[in-house]
Design a protein around this motif. Sequence first.
Motif, PDB file in Angstrom:
ATOM      1  N   VAL A  22       0.794  -1.229   0.041  1.00  0.00           N
ATOM      2  CA  VAL A  22      -0.008  -0.048  -0.038  1.00  0.00           C
ATOM      3  C   VAL A  22       0.808   1.312  -0.016  1.00  0.00           C
ATOM      4  N   SER A  23       0.439   2.394  -0.024  1.00  0.00           N
ATOM      5  CA  SER A  23       0.847   3.805  -0.308  1.00  0.00           C
ATOM      6  C   SER A  23       2.131   4.077   0.335  1.00  0.00           C
ATOM      7  N   SER A  24       3.084   4.546  -0.002  1.00  0.00           N
ATOM      8  CA  SER A  24       4.270   5.129   0.271  1.00  0.00           C
ATOM      9  C   SER A  24       5.148   5.298  -0.733  1.00  0.00           C
ATOM     10  N   HIS A  51       0.481  10.987  -9.857  1.00  0.00           N
ATOM     11  CA  HIS A  51      -0.993  10.715  -9.740  1.00  0.00           C
ATOM     12  C   HIS A  51      -1.521   9.449  -9.397  1.00  0.00           C
ATOM     13  N   GLU A  52      -2.622   9.150  -8.523  1.00  0.00           N
ATOM     14  CA  GLU A  52      -3.219   8.024  -8.723  1.00  0.00           C
ATOM     15  C   GLU A  52      -3.980   7.650  -9.776  1.00  0.00           C
ATOM     16  N   ALA A  53      -3.980   6.367 -10.188  1.00  0.00           N
ATOM     17  CA  ALA A  53      -4.742   5.636 -11.527  1.00  0.00           C
ATOM     18  C   ALA A  53      -5.222   4.352 -10.751  1.00  0.00           C
ATOM     19  N   THR A  54      -6.464   4.517  -9.803  1.00  0.00           N
ATOM     20  CA  THR A  54      -6.960   3.720  -9.227  1.00  0.00           C
ATOM     21  C   THR A  54      -7.761   2.495 -10.101  1.00  0.00           C
ATOM     22  N   TYR A  55      -8.179   3.034 -11.298  1.00  0.00           N
ATOM     23  CA  TYR A  55      -8.980   2.424 -12.324  1.00  0.00           C
ATOM     24  C   TYR A  55      -8.840   2.800 -13.678  1.00  0.00           C
ATOM     25  N   MET A  56      -9.074   1.743 -14.646  1.00  0.00           N
ATOM     26  CA  MET A  56      -9.095   2.197 -15.936  1.00  0.00           C
ATOM     27  C   MET A  56     -10.410   2.986 -16.317  1.00  0.00           C
ATOM     28  N   HIS A  57     -10.410   3.571 -17.529  1.00  0.00           N
ATOM     29  CA  HIS A  57     -11.712   4.587 -17.651  1.00  0.00           C
ATOM     30  C   HIS A  57     -13.062   3.723 -17.795  1.00  0.00           C
ATOM     31  N   ASP A  58     -13.109   2.292 -17.996  1.00  0.00           N
ATOM     32  CA  ASP A  58     -14.466   1.812 -17.880  1.00  0.00           C
ATOM     33  C   ASP A  58     -15.054   1.721 -16.867  1.00  0.00           C
ATOM     34  N   LEU A  74       2.266   7.212 -12.680  1.00  0.00           N
ATOM     35  CA  LEU A  74       1.021   6.815 -12.166  1.00  0.00           C
ATOM     36  C   LEU A  74       0.851   5.635 -10.938  1.00  0.00           C
ATOM     37  N   ASN A  75       0.319   5.830 -10.119  1.00  0.00           N
ATOM     38  CA  ASN A  75       0.516   4.820  -8.969  1.00  0.00           C
ATOM     39  C   ASN A  75      -1.045   4.731  -8.350  1.00  0.00           C
ATOM     40  N   HIS A  76      -0.925   3.723  -6.950  1.00  0.00           N
ATOM     41  CA  HIS A  76      -2.395   3.616  -6.521  1.00  0.00           C
ATOM     42  C   HIS A  76      -3.396   2.748  -7.306  1.00  0.00           C
ATOM     43  N   LEU A 118      -3.495  -0.257 -18.905  1.00  0.00           N
ATOM     44  CA  LEU A 118      -3.698   0.970 -18.257  1.00  0.00           C
ATOM     45  C   LEU A 118      -2.824   2.178 -18.553  1.00  0.00           C
ATOM     46  N   LEU A 119      -1.393   1.704 -18.875  1.00  0.00           N
ATOM     47  CA  LEU A 119      -0.513   2.739 -19.223  1.00  0.00           C
ATOM     48  C   LEU A 119      -0.886   3.175 -20.537  1.00  0.00           C
ATOM     49  N   THR A 120      -1.263   2.132 -21.683  1.00  0.00           N
ATOM     50  CA  THR A 120      -1.701   2.706 -23.166  1.00  0.00           C
ATOM     51  C   THR A 120      -2.753   3.724 -22.776  1.00  0.00           C
ATOM     52  N   GLU A 121      -3.825   3.732 -21.912  1.00  0.00           N
ATOM     53  CA  GLU A 121      -4.924   4.316 -21.851  1.00  0.00           C
ATOM     54  C   GLU A 121      -4.307   5.839 -21.336  1.00  0.00           C
ATOM     55  N   ALA A 122      -3.367   6.020 -20.451  1.00  0.00           N
ATOM     56  CA  ALA A 122      -2.977   7.217 -20.136  1.00  0.00           C
ATOM     57  C   ALA A 122      -1.983   7.974 -21.233  1.00  0.00           C
ATOM     58  N   GLN A 123      -1.342   6.957 -21.754  1.00  0.00           N
ATOM     59  CA  GLN A 123      -0.183   7.504 -22.952  1.00  0.00           C
ATOM     60  C   GLN A 123      -1.096   8.075 -24.124  1.00  0.00           C
ATOM     61  N   SER A 124      -2.189   7.488 -24.199  1.00  0.00           N
ATOM     62  CA  SER A 124      -2.919   8.033 -25.513  1.00  0.00           C
ATOM     63  C   SER A 124      -3.598   9.639 -25.343  1.00  0.00           C
ATOM     64  N   VAL A 125      -3.535   9.903 -23.899  1.00  0.00           N
ATOM     65  CA  VAL A 125      -3.772  11.412 -23.552  1.00  0.00           C
ATOM     66  C   VAL A 125      -2.436  12.214 -23.211  1.00  0.00           C
ATOM     67  N   PHE A 126      -1.609  11.615 -22.677  1.00  0.00           N
ATOM     68  CA  PHE A 126      -0.417  12.341 -22.356  1.00  0.00           C
ATOM     69  C   PHE A 126       0.864  11.182 -22.210  1.00  0.00           C
ATOM     70  N   PRO A 127       1.553  11.277 -23.450  1.00  0.00           N
ATOM     71  CA  PRO A 127       2.454  10.420 -23.873  1.00  0.00           C
ATOM     72  C   PRO A 127       3.454  10.175 -22.630  1.00  0.00           C
ATOM     73  N   ASN A 128       3.949  11.208 -22.280  1.00  0.00           N
ATOM     74  CA  ASN A 128       5.255  11.082 -21.153  1.00  0.00           C
ATOM     75  C   ASN A 128       4.858  10.654 -20.047  1.00  0.00           C
ATOM     76  N   THR A 129       4.317   9.402 -19.947  1.00  0.00           N
ATOM     77  CA  THR A 129       3.603   8.867 -18.622  1.00  0.00           C
ATOM     78  C   THR A 129       4.276   7.193 -18.309  1.00  0.00           C
ATOM     79  N   VAL A 130       4.715   7.048 -17.029  1.00  0.00           N
ATOM     80  CA  VAL A 130       5.178   5.987 -16.837  1.00  0.00           C
ATOM     81  C   VAL A 130       4.541   5.241 -15.508  1.00  0.00           C
ATOM     82  N   LEU A 131       4.511   3.981 -15.575  1.00  0.00           N
ATOM     83  CA  LEU A 131       3.996   3.346 -14.318  1.00  0.00           C
ATOM     84  C   LEU A 131       4.764   3.347 -13.424  1.00  0.00           C
ATOM     85  N   ALA A 132       4.528   3.495 -11.937  1.00  0.00           N
ATOM     86  CA  ALA A 132       5.296   3.407 -10.769  1.00  0.00           C
ATOM     87  C   ALA A 132       4.925   2.054 -10.068  1.00  0.00           C
ATOM     88  N   LEU A 133       5.860   1.251 -10.054  1.00  0.00           N
ATOM     89  CA  LEU A 133       5.900   0.036  -9.763  1.00  0.00           C
ATOM     90  C   LEU A 133       6.768  -0.361  -8.431  1.00  0.00           C
TER      91      LEU A 133
END
Length: 313
Positions: free
Chosen positions: A19-21, A230-237, A267-269, A283-298
């Motif tokens: 969980v978050s930290s 920024h949190e990305a708890t869900y995909m847009h569906d 993106l996290n959370h 999930l990453l592709t969904e974000a990058q379609s709007v804002f290309p310079n996006t990474v997943l924080a694992l």
Amino acid sequence: MDIYFLGTGAGMPSTTRNVSSLALRLTEERGTFWLFDCGEGTQHQLLHSPLKMSKCEFIFITHLHGDHLFGLPGFLSSRSYQGGQTPLTVFGPKGIGDYMKVCFGVSRTEVSYPLLIKEIEPGVVWEDDQFIVTAMQLSHRIPTLGYRIVEKDRPGKLKFELLRDKGIPPGPVYGQLKQGKDVQLPNGELLFATSVLGEPLPGRTVAILGDTKPCDNAVRLARNADLLVHEATYMHDKADNANEYGHSTAQQAAEIAREAGAKKLALNHFSSRYKEGEQMDELLTEAQSVFPNTVLALEHHVVTIAEGAEGTA
């Protein structure tokens, strides 16, 4: 200067995410880090990282939901045993003081270092000669803060050739000049730092948001930031679910980054419904379609905030 992600899951831990930290590692000269949120198990995550509890300077709590808070008493207690002797301040919303008073009181926990628990309101919550930290209210089910960390401009790079031409060898004088301090040379000459330094280096800006639905303050916090977390708890569906529980989708996070003019989005959370591999790639592709310079924080993922350039993952 970079961000080290210790926990990127939403709500509860899973086999692949805590969980978050996250930790903001500061300049090499400062040698410390700031922790943002401290979910259950954070100190275990630290044991598998290069971070040392004794080097933690501040902890910023975004809100009082357990997945962002339950690791705090254990972390603060263990820091004493890990050699932490320097002061530590915990910033958080109203109620953080009562929480810590009960936890430490019932368990009779004592720490060996100066500890300050500071309940904060929106506005500037910390400033020194290097950084300024501002908090703003976000839109979640309970009062939640987002933080904007601005590094102040730093002295420019030393003009080494000019110093060599003056016959000044490398040594302590170089360090003083680099800090912007004027130096009197052995021959009596006063050497002004401004004369041997290049243009000031612009400071970096990081926005670290707690749980939130899209809101105006998210954009304000992220305005022109070098990095937005920024949190990305869900995909847009699952946008209806996100709205009901006060969260954002990957697409919505990307829209915030785009509107704010941020340089990079991490993106996290993530909901545990999204497994490592194909689902996270979607999930990453969904974000990058709007804002290309996006990474997943694992987990144990590092995002660097480079000087004068976009951060690299």
